[in-house]
Structure formats: C-alpha cells, structure tokens
Enzyme design. Sequence first.
Site, PDB file in Angstrom:
ATOM      1  N   GLU A 189       0.800  -1.230   0.000  1.00 57.45           N
ATOM      2  CA  GLU A 189       0.000   0.000   0.000  1.00 57.45           C
ATOM      3  C   GLU A 189       0.833   1.281   0.000  1.00 57.45           C
ATOM      4  OE1 GLU A 189      -2.708  -0.558   3.264  1.00 57.45           O
ATOM      5  OE2 GLU A 189      -3.545  -2.385   2.396  1.00 57.45           O
ATOM      6  N   GLU A 294      -6.203 -10.350  -2.066  1.00 58.87           N
ATOM      7  CA  GLU A 294      -7.034 -10.201  -0.860  1.00 58.87           C
ATOM      8  C   GLU A 294      -8.511 -10.067  -1.240  1.00 58.87           C
ATOM      9  OE1 GLU A 294      -5.567  -7.101   1.740  1.00 58.87           O
ATOM     10  OE2 GLU A 294      -3.477  -7.619   1.340  1.00 58.87           O
TER      11      GLU A 294
HETATM   12  O1  G3I Z   1      -4.962  -9.198  18.386  1.00 60.38           O
HETATM   13  C1  G3I Z   1      -5.741  -8.133  18.955  1.00 60.38           C
HETATM   14  C2  G3I Z   1      -6.465  -8.606  20.170  1.00 60.38           C
HETATM   15  O2  G3I Z   1      -5.533  -8.965  21.143  1.00 60.38           O
HETATM   16  C3  G3I Z   1      -7.391  -7.495  20.649  1.00 60.38           C
HETATM   17  O3  G3I Z   1      -8.163  -7.960  21.708  1.00 60.38           O
HETATM   18  C4  G3I Z   1      -8.317  -7.039  19.552  1.00 60.38           C
HETATM   19  C5  G3I Z   1      -9.178  -5.872  19.955  1.00 60.38           C
HETATM   20  O4  G3I Z   1      -9.603  -5.121  18.840  1.00 60.38           O
HETATM   21  O5  G3I Z   1      -7.531  -6.629  18.458  1.00 60.38           O
HETATM   22  C6  G3I Z   1      -6.733  -7.660  17.926  1.00 60.38           C
HETATM   23  O6  G3I Z   1      -6.025  -7.158  16.829  1.00 60.38           O
HETATM   24  C7  G3I Z   1      -6.768  -6.993  15.641  1.00 60.38           C
HETATM   25  C8  G3I Z   1      -6.059  -7.749  14.539  1.00 60.38           C
HETATM   26  O7  G3I Z   1      -6.692  -7.521  13.316  1.00 60.38           O
HETATM   27  C9  G3I Z   1      -6.028  -9.248  14.790  1.00 60.38           C
HETATM   28  O8  G3I Z   1      -7.315  -9.748  14.811  1.00 60.38           O
HETATM   29  C10 G3I Z   1      -6.849  -5.529  15.316  1.00 60.38           C
HETATM   30  O9  G3I Z   1      -7.640  -4.851  16.265  1.00 60.38           O
HETATM   31  C11 G3I Z   1      -7.442  -5.345  13.953  1.00 60.38           C
HETATM   32  O10 G3I Z   1      -7.308  -3.968  13.581  1.00 60.38           O
HETATM   33  C12 G3I Z   1      -6.680  -6.188  12.939  1.00 60.38           C
HETATM   34  O11 G3I Z   1      -7.291  -6.008  11.699  1.00 60.38           O
HETATM   35  C13 G3I Z   1      -6.585  -6.490  10.584  1.00 60.38           C
HETATM   36  C14 G3I Z   1      -6.287  -5.349   9.644  1.00 60.38           C
HETATM   37  O12 G3I Z   1      -5.660  -5.845   8.487  1.00 60.38           O
HETATM   38  C15 G3I Z   1      -5.384  -4.314  10.263  1.00 60.38           C
HETATM   39  O13 G3I Z   1      -5.114  -3.295   9.370  1.00 60.38           O
HETATM   40  C16 G3I Z   1      -7.465  -7.510   9.904  1.00 60.38           C
HETATM   41  O14 G3I Z   1      -7.598  -8.656  10.725  1.00 60.38           O
HETATM   42  C17 G3I Z   1      -6.846  -7.913   8.560  1.00 60.38           C
HETATM   43  O15 G3I Z   1      -7.772  -8.667   7.838  1.00 60.38           O
HETATM   44  C18 G3I Z   1      -6.516  -6.677   7.760  1.00 60.38           C
HETATM   45  O16 G3I Z   1      -5.880  -7.061   6.569  1.00 60.38           O
HETATM   46  C19 G3I Z   1      -5.516  -6.010   5.675  1.00 60.38           C
HETATM   47  C20 G3I Z   1      -4.279  -6.459   4.927  1.00 60.38           C
HETATM   48  O17 G3I Z   1      -3.263  -6.819   5.828  1.00 60.38           O
HETATM   49  C21 G3I Z   1      -3.783  -5.375   3.982  1.00 60.38           C
HETATM   50  N1  G3I Z   1      -4.850  -4.953   3.085  1.00 60.38           N
HETATM   51  C22 G3I Z   1      -6.089  -4.575   3.729  1.00 60.38           C
HETATM   52  C23 G3I Z   1      -6.601  -5.684   4.634  1.00 60.38           C
HETATM   53  C24 G3I Z   1      -7.928  -5.327   5.249  1.00 60.38           C
HETATM   54  O18 G3I Z   1      -7.813  -4.233   6.093  1.00 60.38           O
END
Ligand code: G3I
Length: 495
Positions: A189, A294
Amino acid sequence: MNRTPVRRRRLSVAAALGTLVAALALPVGLLGASAQAGENVPGQAGQNARAQAGQNARAQAGGLRDYAAAAGVHIGTALSEGRLGETAYANTAANEFNAITAENSMKWESLEPTRGSYQWAGGDRVVQFAQDNGAIVRGHTLVWHSQTPPWLTPGAFSNAELRTIVQNHVQTVAGRYAGDVYAWDVVNEPFNEDGTRRNSIFQQQLGDGYIADALRWARAADPNAALYINDYNIEGINAKSNAMYNLARDLLAQGVPLDGIGMQAHLIAGQVPSDFQANIQRFVDLGLDVAITELDIRMQLPATADKLQAQAADYTRVMNACLNVDGCIGVTVWGVTDKYSWVPDVFSGYGAALPIDENYAFKPAYYAVQRTLGGPGNPTNPPTDPPVGNGCAVRYTVSNQWNTGFTTSVTVTNTGSQALSNWTLTWTFPSGQRITQAWNGTATQNGANVTFTPASWASTLPAGGTANFGFNGSHTGTNTAPTQFALNGVACTTA
Ligand code: G3I
C-alpha cells in the site's frame, strides 16, 4: 521447522488446462511466478512427495484447490492461525485452498512487538499449516505503514537509523522464511488514491527509494521468493494503478528485483471494474506476474438471495479477469469464512463478502468460483450462463482490407437481462493489428489488448440492445480476426 524450498515458475494457464490430468498431480509449490533464468530449483521428486503428503492429509478431494490446480493457478485464503482450533475452520482452509497468507501474524507488529525480540510462533504456525496441507505461502508483509510496532514511530529514529532498522527487518523476516515463502508482499500500500506516494514513516524518512531498497534487501535474504508490491484500488485503470504501473516500469528499467504486482481487490458488489482484465494485462505485458491477493466482495447487509447471486456474478468477473490473462497466477480470498471477515468491523452495515458463509456453507459465489476454474458449479441450483444481467454476442466484420490496412465494423448485442451503463468491450488482437482511428467511441490499445469505450450517447446498452462501432487499423501478416471478446469483463459469443 521444515524448510520447504519453493520453485517459482510462471505457469501457462492454457497449457495447464490442456494437461488436466498432469496438472492435477502438480505440486502446489510449482504453481506460480518467475521468468528468471538460472535460479536454483529443488528436486521435483521431493516436491511431488510433499504435495502428495499434503493431498493425503486432506479430508476430501474436490475442493476449489483441485480445480485451481487443474486450471494452472492457485486459489488462496488469508489464515488466522488462532482460529485453527476450530475444526470447521481448519478443515475448510485445508480442503479448499492451496495458497495461504497469514492474515496478521507476519506483519511487523506481530513479529517484533518489542524491538529486537522476534515472536515467530504465529508465522511459523501458518507456514506449518500450509506445508502440512501442500499449500504455498504468500508472505504478508514486510514494509507497510499499518500494523507497525508501537516502538516504530515517526521521528523516534534518525533517517539513517530507520534505514538500518528497515533493512534488518526485511532481511531477518525474509531470511527466516526463505524457502518457506513462495512470494512476499515486500511493500504494501505505498500509494494514495490520486497516485501520489502515501506519507508513511518510510516515505517521510527514507524517501522514494525505500521501495527499491526493500526489494533489493528481500532478494538478498531470499533469492527464490517472488517479490511483489501489493495495493488496493488498483484493480481498474485509474490514477492509483497508473502510478503503480509507472513505478513498476521504472523499477524494472533500473534492474530492481520486482517479480509481481498484488491487486488486493477489496471490492463492493456491483462495482467490479470493467477494465480489470485489461489492467492485469498491462502489468503482465511489462514482464511481471499479477496475483489477486485479498479478494472479497462486500454487500450491504442483510444478504438476500438476489444479492448473493449478483455477488456470484462479480466473483465470476474477477476470476475471469485473472484466468483470461496468462501471467495472472492466482487468486487469494481474504478469509476462510464470513464469520471472521474483517469487513463488518470496518464497514458498518456491510459484510457477507466471501464465498463461504459464517456457517461454512458454500454460497453462490463459491460455486461461481468453482465453475470458472472448470468445476461443475452448484448442481442443485446451476448458475445461469452467462450470469444474470450479463451476456453478449459480437459480430466482427472486416469490411475492407489492403496490404497493411483494414476497416472493421463491430456489432455488440447485450444478450443479458439488464441494461448496461458505461459498458466497455475488450479483446486481444491475434496478429499484430493496431487501431489508427475508431468511430462511435474510443479505442485504447495496450500491446495487443484493446478496450473500446462508446461515445457518451451510446454508453447505455439496453437488455437486448445492439451497438455498432468501427475502426481503421494497420496489420502485419494475416489480419486474423479476434475471437474472444468481453463485455464489462464477461465473455461474449461470436458470430
Ligand atoms: O490481536 C488483537 C487482540 O488482542 C485485541 O483484543 C483485539 C481488539 O480489537 O484486536 C486484535 O487485533 C486486531 C487484529 O486484526 C487481529 O485480529 C486488530 O484490532 C485489527 O485492527 C486487525 O485487523 C486487521 C487489519 O488488516 C489491520 O489493518 C485484519 O484482521 C486484517 O484482515 C486486515 O488485513 C488487511 C491487509 O493486511 C492489507 N490490506 C487490507 C486488509 C484489510 O484491512
């Protein structure tokens, strides 16, 4: 942990389709990119054995991955290793997909939450799962502005220090997984929507050159992984994808090790870009591979039968955009099941974006994907072919031809049940034709690939309606007529 060497090779989809039986036996490690000569490749016997072991570990045959292997592409999923304790999750991931991307556990904040202290368990588990199931691993991601560790903040380090930190990170992670990871999203990105560089910590402190540097560091650490730049909203031809195109072209001209472009494809139902295929093609024409990395197609909830059918048609469009281009090496969907998709957390009121629902049931989109890969589709509820609302017939008539020139008339009929607004017709010239002048619209040509956009007064094509346009062109040799046309990305019949 086992280190599985991965061979990269660009597979010809057409060739793979022609050797269905042989392709079914192909180890997944053979799927993929690289036109690079002279690379070390592991012994094929070992790979076959590993793939066989993976096949044996699976509960059943006939998953999407089996059709994908036969079609010469990979079909992948994002995987959260923390969910693997859920049997349905693990089985579905193993049975359906032959490429695995860590959804979060190979990101910088996951791997190095405290400076200098690497936590490999999550990433290792993803790799192990892939190896146990004969799947390739897409590494995601080395340099990304998001999900960086809390200690990595702008200004906390001098520019020179940050450069060393990034280099160490890239080399440590790519080195750790060398041989396990088939391709890396080295940079994720890097662009804004208008095509300018995103103002990340890396851009701010290291300048434009950070992308080339990261690619070189990754290559040094893992000479066999395919190296990608990955981004979203670059599926159609637009300012952002143009910027990516220009960057890719410039990097290649400078000899920077870039092997592919990842198009994330976080899409909205009804909004699959009509020039997706043409866009993929132009990157492939640069000598790069393209992967859809994705994919999800979200809809406003609640999901209804009609919306799910429309979504299935969109999945067909995306799959065909990839499958129609030799050099588009595979498609990864961003999650095993709607149950754990990131979409509802981020887009309030939207969801149901994946081919498999929250109860692990196969949706129309699943069968649509299966069908594009050569599978049967849904036996109890077969999809209409072409998908509802789409379908076309093309008549291509050469009305005049001389030694190096010709005039052609094209009639396109919308045989679907819905009017199309802002339609485009795409095709590939088989024998060196070049359009010099078009009428009733605009033809843009990229190599052999043409996208025709009608004049504004003809931009709506009613159900059953017909449009006519024409052009003058030059040709070399036989002036063989093109036979494969697509209206808004959906293949047409020809007469
Ligand atoms: O692991 C913590 C957990 O301990 C906590 O309790 C919880 C509370 O919100 O958060 C957890 O972390 C989360 C993490 O995913 C793991 O589940 C984050 O909040 C959450 O923001 C994070 O989101 C990820 C996101 O990227 C972050 O930008 C999504 O799962 C993931 O699908 C998403 O993937 C991205 C690609 O890497 C890049 N392209 C876009 C795509 C979608 O956003």
